[in-house]
Scaffold this motif. Structure first.
Motif, PDB file in Angstrom:
ATOM      1  N   ASN A  58       0.810  -1.209   0.000  1.00  0.00           N
ATOM      2  CA  ASN A  58       0.000   0.000   0.000  1.00  0.00           C
ATOM      3  C   ASN A  58       0.855   1.275   0.000  1.00  0.00           C
ATOM      4  O   ASN A  58       0.587   2.220   0.728  1.00  0.00           O
ATOM      5  CB  ASN A  58      -0.981   0.003   1.191  1.00  0.00           C
ATOM      6  N   VAL A  59       1.904   1.277  -0.809  1.00  0.00           N
ATOM      7  CA  VAL A  59       2.787   2.443  -0.923  1.00  0.00           C
ATOM      8  C   VAL A  59       2.211   3.367  -1.996  1.00  0.00           C
ATOM      9  O   VAL A  59       1.938   2.935  -3.115  1.00  0.00           O
ATOM     10  CB  VAL A  59       4.225   2.017  -1.301  1.00  0.00           C
ATOM     11  N   ASN A  60       2.026   4.633  -1.620  1.00  0.00           N
ATOM     12  CA  ASN A  60       1.408   5.611  -2.525  1.00  0.00           C
ATOM     13  C   ASN A  60       2.356   6.772  -2.798  1.00  0.00           C
ATOM     14  O   ASN A  60       2.945   7.338  -1.875  1.00  0.00           O
ATOM     15  CB  ASN A  60       0.108   6.151  -1.924  1.00  0.00           C
ATOM     16  N   PHE A  61       2.483   7.127  -4.071  1.00  0.00           N
ATOM     17  CA  PHE A  61       3.271   8.283  -4.482  1.00  0.00           C
ATOM     18  C   PHE A  61       2.304   9.422  -4.727  1.00  0.00           C
ATOM     19  O   PHE A  61       1.524   9.396  -5.678  1.00  0.00           O
ATOM     20  CB  PHE A  61       4.077   7.959  -5.749  1.00  0.00           C
ATOM     21  N   LEU A  62       2.340  10.418  -3.852  1.00  0.00           N
ATOM     22  CA  LEU A  62       1.365  11.509  -3.884  1.00  0.00           C
ATOM     23  C   LEU A  62       2.002  12.782  -4.437  1.00  0.00           C
ATOM     24  O   LEU A  62       3.227  12.958  -4.383  1.00  0.00           O
ATOM     25  CB  LEU A  62       0.812  11.728  -2.481  1.00  0.00           C
ATOM     26  N   PRO A  63       1.153  13.681  -4.952  1.00  0.00           N
ATOM     27  CA  PRO A  63       1.654  14.895  -5.624  1.00  0.00           C
ATOM     28  C   PRO A  63       2.548  15.806  -4.787  1.00  0.00           C
ATOM     29  O   PRO A  63       3.262  16.610  -5.360  1.00  0.00           O
ATOM     30  CB  PRO A  63       0.371  15.634  -6.012  1.00  0.00           C
ATOM     31  N   ALA A 134       1.698  13.813 -12.451  1.00  0.00           N
ATOM     32  CA  ALA A 134       0.276  13.905 -12.126  1.00  0.00           C
ATOM     33  C   ALA A 134      -0.573  13.160 -13.155  1.00  0.00           C
ATOM     34  O   ALA A 134      -1.664  12.676 -12.837  1.00  0.00           O
ATOM     35  CB  ALA A 134      -0.155  15.364 -12.034  1.00  0.00           C
ATOM     36  N   SER A 135      -0.084  13.036 -14.386  1.00  0.00           N
ATOM     37  CA  SER A 135      -0.860  12.366 -15.430  1.00  0.00           C
ATOM     38  C   SER A 135      -0.548  10.864 -15.531  1.00  0.00           C
ATOM     39  O   SER A 135      -1.170  10.153 -16.313  1.00  0.00           O
ATOM     40  CB  SER A 135      -0.607  13.028 -16.787  1.00  0.00           C
ATOM     41  N   VAL A 136       0.396  10.398 -14.726  1.00  0.00           N
ATOM     42  CA  VAL A 136       0.752   8.970 -14.749  1.00  0.00           C
ATOM     43  C   VAL A 136      -0.400   8.168 -14.154  1.00  0.00           C
ATOM     44  O   VAL A 136      -1.007   8.558 -13.155  1.00  0.00           O
ATOM     45  CB  VAL A 136       2.058   8.729 -13.962  1.00  0.00           C
ATOM     46  N   SER A 137      -0.702   7.045 -14.757  1.00  0.00           N
ATOM     47  CA  SER A 137      -1.789   6.170 -14.309  1.00  0.00           C
ATOM     48  C   SER A 137      -1.661   5.838 -12.819  1.00  0.00           C
ATOM     49  O   SER A 137      -0.562   5.620 -12.313  1.00  0.00           O
ATOM     50  CB  SER A 137      -1.745   4.874 -15.131  1.00  0.00           C
ATOM     51  N   ALA A 138      -2.817   5.788 -12.150  1.00  0.00           N
ATOM     52  CA  ALA A 138      -2.844   5.443 -10.724  1.00  0.00           C
ATOM     53  C   ALA A 138      -2.242   4.062 -10.482  1.00  0.00           C
ATOM     54  O   ALA A 138      -1.728   3.782  -9.398  1.00  0.00           O
ATOM     55  CB  ALA A 138      -4.273   5.497 -10.194  1.00  0.00           C
ATOM     56  N   GLY A 139      -2.262   3.196 -11.478  1.00  0.00           N
ATOM     57  CA  GLY A 139      -1.670   1.869 -11.355  1.00  0.00           C
ATOM     58  C   GLY A 139      -0.175   1.894 -11.100  1.00  0.00           C
ATOM     59  O   GLY A 139       0.394   0.920 -10.625  1.00  0.00           O
ATOM     60  N   TYR A 140       0.474   3.012 -11.418  1.00  0.00           N
ATOM     61  CA  TYR A 140       1.904   3.172 -11.159  1.00  0.00           C
ATOM     62  C   TYR A 140       2.181   4.014  -9.913  1.00  0.00           C
ATOM     63  O   TYR A 140       3.297   4.024  -9.418  1.00  0.00           O
ATOM     64  CB  TYR A 140       2.600   3.831 -12.359  1.00  0.00           C
ATOM     65  N   ARG A 141       1.178   4.745  -9.448  1.00  0.00           N
ATOM     66  CA  ARG A 141       1.380   5.659  -8.317  1.00  0.00           C
ATOM     67  C   ARG A 141       0.814   5.146  -6.999  1.00  0.00           C
ATOM     68  O   ARG A 141       1.347   5.469  -5.948  1.00  0.00           O
ATOM     69  CB  ARG A 141       0.737   7.028  -8.611  1.00  0.00           C
TER      70      ARG A 141
END
Length: 184
Positions: A58-63, A134-141
């Motif tokens: 559950n690692v998230n890369f946020l803006p 910001a435009s990278v798919s959520a599947g990568y972020r």
């Protein structure tokens, strides 16, 4: 009645002293010799050294920074080597782990995104880099899973292990996957 004091001849004391010194030296040599045993069985890997794996889900890369810090459950020696792998999917029911750094490009060849990392004795920082994250798919972020493999000592650089292959690393360092530490 007068008591008689028995005196050892001086030669006997010197002989006993030499024997005690010889016994202590022999014990010291045995003790020091036992510290130099190398158990690599000729394969270049130290089999009595324990490697370990920490898994972070559950690692998230946020803006705010597109960067995350994964804290280790305990500090590691400064001589240890750290490898980081990202779960990129599955193939025929098996997990596919990609080593970092990992780079993806647009169809025109320009950089889309890149995962990279650095580490200390206490944690590893994973950075997502690119031109328009910001435009990278959520599947990568979002909801990424990473495994951090800690290989004790600096000997890993001299081994014949393919560090790009997660499964080869696990086999080579005899890591029991049932003992992977899951960190939340």
């Amino acid at each position: 009645m007068k008591s008689k004091i028995y005196k050892f001849p001086k030669n006997n004391i010197k002989v006993m002293s030499k024997k005690i010194t010889l016994v202590l030296a022999f014990i010291g040599m045995i003790t020091l010799q036992s510290c130099t045993v190398n158990e690599d069985n000729g394969n270049g890997i130290d089999n009595d050294t324990i490697a370990e794996v920490f898994e972070y889900g559950n690692v998230n890369f946020l803006p705010n920074s597109y960067s995350v810090v994964l804290t280790f459950p305990h500090s590691i020696p400064s001589s240890d080597m750290v490898l980081v792998y990202r779960l990129s999917g599955t193939f025929q029911g098996e997990d596919v782990w990609k080593p970092l750094p990992e780079t993806y490009y647009f169809a025109d060849g320009t950089l889309d995104l890149r995962y990279d990392y650095d580490f200390t004795r206490f944690d590893t920082q994973i950075n997502m880099e690119g031109f328009d994250l910001a435009s990278v798919s959520a599947g990568y972020r979002l909801n990424q899973i990473f495994r951090v493999v800690v290989i004790p000592g600096f000997f890993g650089k001299n081994s014949q292990v393919d560090f790009n292959d997660y499964n080869a690393v696990i086999r080579a360092y005899q890591i029991d996957e049932s003992k992977i530490v899951k960190v939340q």
